[in-house]
Enzyme design. Structure first.
Site, PDB file in Angstrom:
ATOM      1  N   MET C 100      50.791  -7.630 -98.807  1.00  0.00           N
ATOM      2  CA  MET C 100      50.141  -6.574 -99.563  1.00  0.00           C
ATOM      3  C   MET C 100      48.705  -6.912 -99.961  1.00  0.00           C
ATOM      4  SD  MET C 100      52.296  -4.155 -99.515  1.00  0.00           S
ATOM      5  CE  MET C 100      53.356  -4.647 -98.139  1.00  0.00           C
ATOM      6  N   CYS C 101      48.164  -8.030 -99.481  1.00  0.00           N
ATOM      7  CA  CYS C 101      46.781  -8.391 -99.806  1.00  0.00           C
ATOM      8  C   CYS C 101      45.785  -7.587 -98.978  1.00  0.00           C
ATOM      9  CB  CYS C 101      46.542  -9.882 -99.534  1.00  0.00           C
ATOM     10  SG  CYS C 101      46.949 -10.947-100.921  1.00  0.00           S
ATOM     11  N   HIS C 102      44.651  -7.272 -99.594  1.00  0.00           N
ATOM     12  CA  HIS C 102      43.530  -6.678 -98.890  1.00  0.00           C
ATOM     13  C   HIS C 102      42.690  -7.782 -98.244  1.00  0.00           C
ATOM     14  CE1 HIS C 102      44.541  -3.874-102.130  1.00  0.00           C
ATOM     15  NE2 HIS C 102      44.033  -2.920-101.407  1.00  0.00           N
ATOM     16  N   MET C 136      45.265 -15.395-104.732  1.00  0.00           N
ATOM     17  CA  MET C 136      46.206 -15.604-103.621  1.00  0.00           C
ATOM     18  C   MET C 136      45.537 -16.408-102.509  1.00  0.00           C
ATOM     19  SD  MET C 136      48.782 -14.381-105.004  1.00  0.00           S
ATOM     20  CE  MET C 136      49.713 -15.185-103.694  1.00  0.00           C
ATOM     21  N   GLU C 137      44.252 -16.159-102.282  1.00  0.00           N
ATOM     22  CA  GLU C 137      43.504 -16.929-101.288  1.00  0.00           C
ATOM     23  C   GLU C 137      43.507 -18.416-101.668  1.00  0.00           C
ATOM     24  OE1 GLU C 137      42.700 -13.903-102.196  1.00  0.00           O
ATOM     25  OE2 GLU C 137      42.477 -12.846-100.300  1.00  0.00           O
ATOM     26  N   ASP C 151      52.190 -32.612 -92.381  1.00  0.00           N
ATOM     27  CA  ASP C 151      52.297 -32.682 -90.916  1.00  0.00           C
ATOM     28  C   ASP C 151      51.629 -33.941 -90.379  1.00  0.00           C
ATOM     29  OD1 ASP C 151      52.857 -31.554 -88.255  1.00  0.00           O
ATOM     30  OD2 ASP C 151      50.691 -31.324 -88.122  1.00  0.00           O
TER      31      ASP C 151
END
Lengths: 184, 184, 184, 184, 184, 184
Positions: C100-102, C136-137, C151
Site C-alpha cells: 500500500m506504499c506510494h 517504511m522506506e 547472507d
C-alpha cells in the site's frame, strides 16, 4: 509440442563449432519469424547443458581519477565493490533488460577489475546449467558494471563546462564461450 | 534537515560550468563519504531543473549482418524496434541498475539508430525535470540498446566455432549535457 | 476530485504532533475502508513537504564472526559495502515491497553501521520531498540491510548441524521522524 | 577466502550436519574471495535437492492495535491478507533484494500469523528444489511481512508527536532447516 | 530544450475537450515519429495537473464459482483481497508494463469489486498529479486484477478436460476521465 | 517434506482430464487454506512436464484507427512490434503480477496479431517445462499486449471530449491447454 520445421536446425545460441550440426544458411536472425516479426527462440526441446561465457570491456578515465580510485582514502574498495554488485545484479536481470532473452538459472558469476593508468577493465564470467547461452548475461554485466564506475567518478571526470571530454566505454566483447554436457 | 557540512558545495551532478559555483577541490568522488563508504548524493536542497543529456555508442558488425538488418525481408523494422524498446526500458530502469542513482522523472526519451556499412550507431537523448542530471540514463539506454542489437543478430555474427570475432561495442560516450531553470 | 468524507481528516502519515490537527478517533487503520477493504491512502490533496525518518536495528552474531567482519583480510569493507548497497536498494524499492506504499521521491539515504562485539547495528536515514512519510522506506532499508549481512556471514554463523543458534535480528524501530514545509 | 579447488567442501549453504561432509575450517565468509572481493557462490556442481527453511519473527504492538486487527469490523482479514501477500512477494524477490543470492525455484511458501495480546508473530516456511538453501527467502518473507503489518497499523501506533514509542520488530530467527535428496 | 516542431500541438494524452486546444489532424499515433519509429511522448513542457481515470471490466464465471467466492468458508475475503493487492500493484507498475508509458506520481487508487451471479466486476480509479493521463494505469489495474481472480478460481472453473469453457474477461473499458488544474 | 493432507489430490493446475486423477470435490479454491487464508500451491512433489497454453483476446477499435495501424506510413510495424515486446515481457513477469503464481521456466512464447476491420486480435502461446500450467502467463500476455495497443492508439481513439466511446478489450479466453511428459 511444436511439430513444424520452424525451429529446426539452429537457435541462435549454439551454431557451428559448438556441436549443434550445420546451421541453415538463411537462419541468421533467429529472433525474427519468416514474416519479420520478432520472437523468442523456442528452447523447449534443448537439453540442459553446462555453459560459460566471458565478456570484457573497459572505461577510459583521466589518470587522476584512476589515481583516486586506487587511493584507499577516497574509497577505492567501495567504488569497485559497488560496481561489482551492480554488475552481478545486471547479470541476474538480463532476462528483463534484453526483451527476447529467456530467464536462465545462473549458477556462477565472477567479476574482475583490472586498474590500469588510464582505464579500468572489467571481465565478467557467467555460468549456467540452462538451455541457452549466457553471453548476453556477461555483456550486460560488463556494460552496466562499467556504467556504475562512470556514475561513481562523475564529479572527477567532468571538465569545467560539465562535459566528459575523456570518459568513454570501449572494446566491449565476448572473450570466450564454452558448452559441455552435464555429467550425471 | 541536514545541518552538517557533509553535502555542501557540490553534488557530483553539476560541477563547474553549469553554474553551481566552485566545487570543493577534494570532492571528486561524491558517492563516497569521508570514511570511504558509498552513499547516494543528497539532492533534497536542489531545485527542480530542465536537464537534457545525450549519449551515443556503436556496435561493430560484419557487413553481411548489417545488410540483413537493412533488408526488409529479415525484419529490419522489428530488430531496431525491439532495440528501441529495450533502450527506452533501460533509461526508465536506471535508478535500479545504477545502485547510487536516484529515481528521476524522465519526461522524454529520443532514440536514433544510424546504420553504416559495418556498424549500427545508437544515440539516446534523455530529458528530465528533476534534481539531478540524466547522463547515466542516456548511457544505460545506449549500452543496453546496443546489447539488444547484439542479441538479435547473434546467429549471424557467430563464426564456425561459436565465437564473435568481429562484434564489439565501442565509443560509448556522453555527447552533450544541458541544464536550465524551469520557467513558470 | 474526491468529494466524499472518505479521506477527510487524516492520512496515516502525519497524525498528531506533526501539525495535521486532530485525527478522527476511529481512523486508526487508514489502509482499510469502512467496509474493511484494503486501500492506498489518497495523498492527492497533501502538499509536498520535507520529511526525514530514521530507523535502526541490529543483527546478533557470534564474536568470531564479528571479528572476521572487522578483519580487513577477510573483506570487511566488501561485506558492509554490499549490505549498504542492499539497504539503499531496499529503500528505493519500498513502493514495491509494501503493497500500500506510494512511490515517493527519495532525495537522500544515509546508512551507518556500528560493529560491536556481538552484533552489527544498522541505522538508515531517509529523506523525501514527497507527500507521505518515509519511515517504511527506512525500515525496509534496515531489515533488508541486516538480512544482507546475514547472507554474507551464513557459513560463519552455522553450527555443526547447519542451524543458526545465535543469529537473530532484533530491536528494529523507528528512531525519529521530522517534517517541515519546503522553503521556496 | 576461497583457497581450495573452487567449490569443494563447502559453500555457505550446507555446511556440517546436513550431510555435505567436513567443511573447511577457514571458509567462513564464502561470499568474499581471497582478495576480499564480494562474489556469488558457484553452485554449478551442486545437485538439485529438496530443501525447506522456516523463519519467524514478531512485531510488538500496543494492545489496542492488536484488538483493532482482531476486530472484524476494522478489516482484520484484509490487514493480515495483505501482509501475507507481501511476505510471499518478498520470498519470490529475494534473489533481487539480497545481492549475492541466486534465483532458485521456490516450490512452496507457507505463511502463518499468530496474534497475541501485544504482538503479531509471523512464521514463513519456504521450500525449493534448487541448488542452495532458502533461509534468506524465509527471512525476507518474515521481515517484509512484518513491515507490511507496521505499514497497515501506522496511524494506530503513532503517539501524539507522530513517533512509534512501542512498535518494534524483534526476535527474527531461522527456526529450522532441512535438506534431503530428490527421489526420482 | 527541444526547438523543432516535433512535439508541438498535441501529446496523445489530452486531445480535444480536455482543454489542450486543436490537435493536429494527422497526429493520431503520437507514439510513432514521422519515420514510423516508436517513441515516448515528450511531456517536459506540460504542467502538472490533477487527473483521474476510471476503468472497469468483468470476468464471467460459473455460478458455483461465484457462490464459492461469496461463501465465507472458502475465503471470499482473501480471494478478493488478493486481487485487490494485485490490481494496485499493476497500477503502480504500468510504467514498466506499457513500454511507452512514463512513470507518474500515483496519488490514489480505488478498487471496487461487484459480485453478480455469473461474474465479478472490477472498477479501478486512479488519480495522479503528473503530466500525463492515467487511463493506462486504470486499465492495467483492471485486467491484471481480473487475471488474479482467474488465478484464484482456476480449479473451480476447469472442466473435466482441464479447459475453461465458461471463463472469460470481457467489456474492459475506460469509464471516465477528468483533468483540472492544481490549485495552489 | 510436507506430510499432512493439506495439498493431497489436487493443485489447481491439472485437475480432471489432464491425467491427475479425481479431484477432491471441495477443493475448488486451491489458493486458500482450510482457514480461508491465501496461499501458493505446493508444487514440490510435481514432476517437470511439457506444457503449452494458448490464450486470445481482442481490442475493438474504430475503423479509421485500424486503417492507420495497417498503413505503413503511420508505423504499423512498430505499433504491433511494441505490443509484441510488451506481451512477451508480460508473459515473463507473470510470477510478479499474479501474487500466487510460481516462477516457471518459459521455454517459448508465440505472439500473433490478426488485424480485422474494427479490431485487433492477439493470440499468445506459452510453453514451459515446469511444474505448473502456464495459462496465467498466456492471459497476462494477451491482456497487457492489448493494453499496449490501446496505449499506442490513444490519440486516434479519443473523441472530442477525451473519452474512448468505442474502445474496449473483449473476449479474453484460454483457447487450449496441453500437457505431456518430458521425453528423456
Amino acid at each position: 509440442m511444436r511439430e513444424g520445421p520452424a525451429s529446426d536446425g539452429s537457435d541462435g545460441d549454439d551454431r557451428g563449432g559448438e556441436g549443434s550440426g550445420a546451421a541453415a544458411p538463411d537462419d541468421d536472425l533467429t529472433h525474427t519469424t519468416a514474416d519479420g516479426d520478432v520472437q523468442m527462440v523456442d528452447v523447449g526441446a534443448k537439453p540442459d547443458t553446462n555453459r560459460r561465457a566471458v565478456a570484457r570491456g573497459e572505461i577510459r578515465l583521466t589518470p587522476s581519477t584512476v589515481e583516486a580510485i586506487r587511493n584507499d582514502e577516497v574509497g577505492k574498495g567501495d567504488v569497485l565493490a559497488t560496481a561489482r554488485v551492480g554488475a552481478i545484479r545486471a547479470v541476474k536481470h538480463t532476462w528483463e533488460s534484453i526483451p527476447m532473452c529467456h530467464a536462465i538459472p545462473v549458477t556462477n558469476v565472477d567479476t574482475e577489475f583490472a586498474v590500469a593508468d588510464d582505464r579500468v577493465e572489467l571481465t565478467v564470467a557467467v555460468e549456467t546449467t540452462g538451455k541457452t547461452g549466457c553471453e548476453m548475461e556477461a555483456l550486460e554485466g560488463v556494460t552496466t558494471g562499467l556504467n556504475v564506475v562512470w556514475d561513481m567518478v562523475k564529479a572527477a571526470e567532468k571538465d569545467a563546462s560539465g562535459e566528459y571530454p575523456d570518459t568513454r566505454i570501449a572494446d566491449v566483447e565476448v572473450a570466450s564461450k564454452e558448452k559441455r554436457p552435464i555429467e550425471e
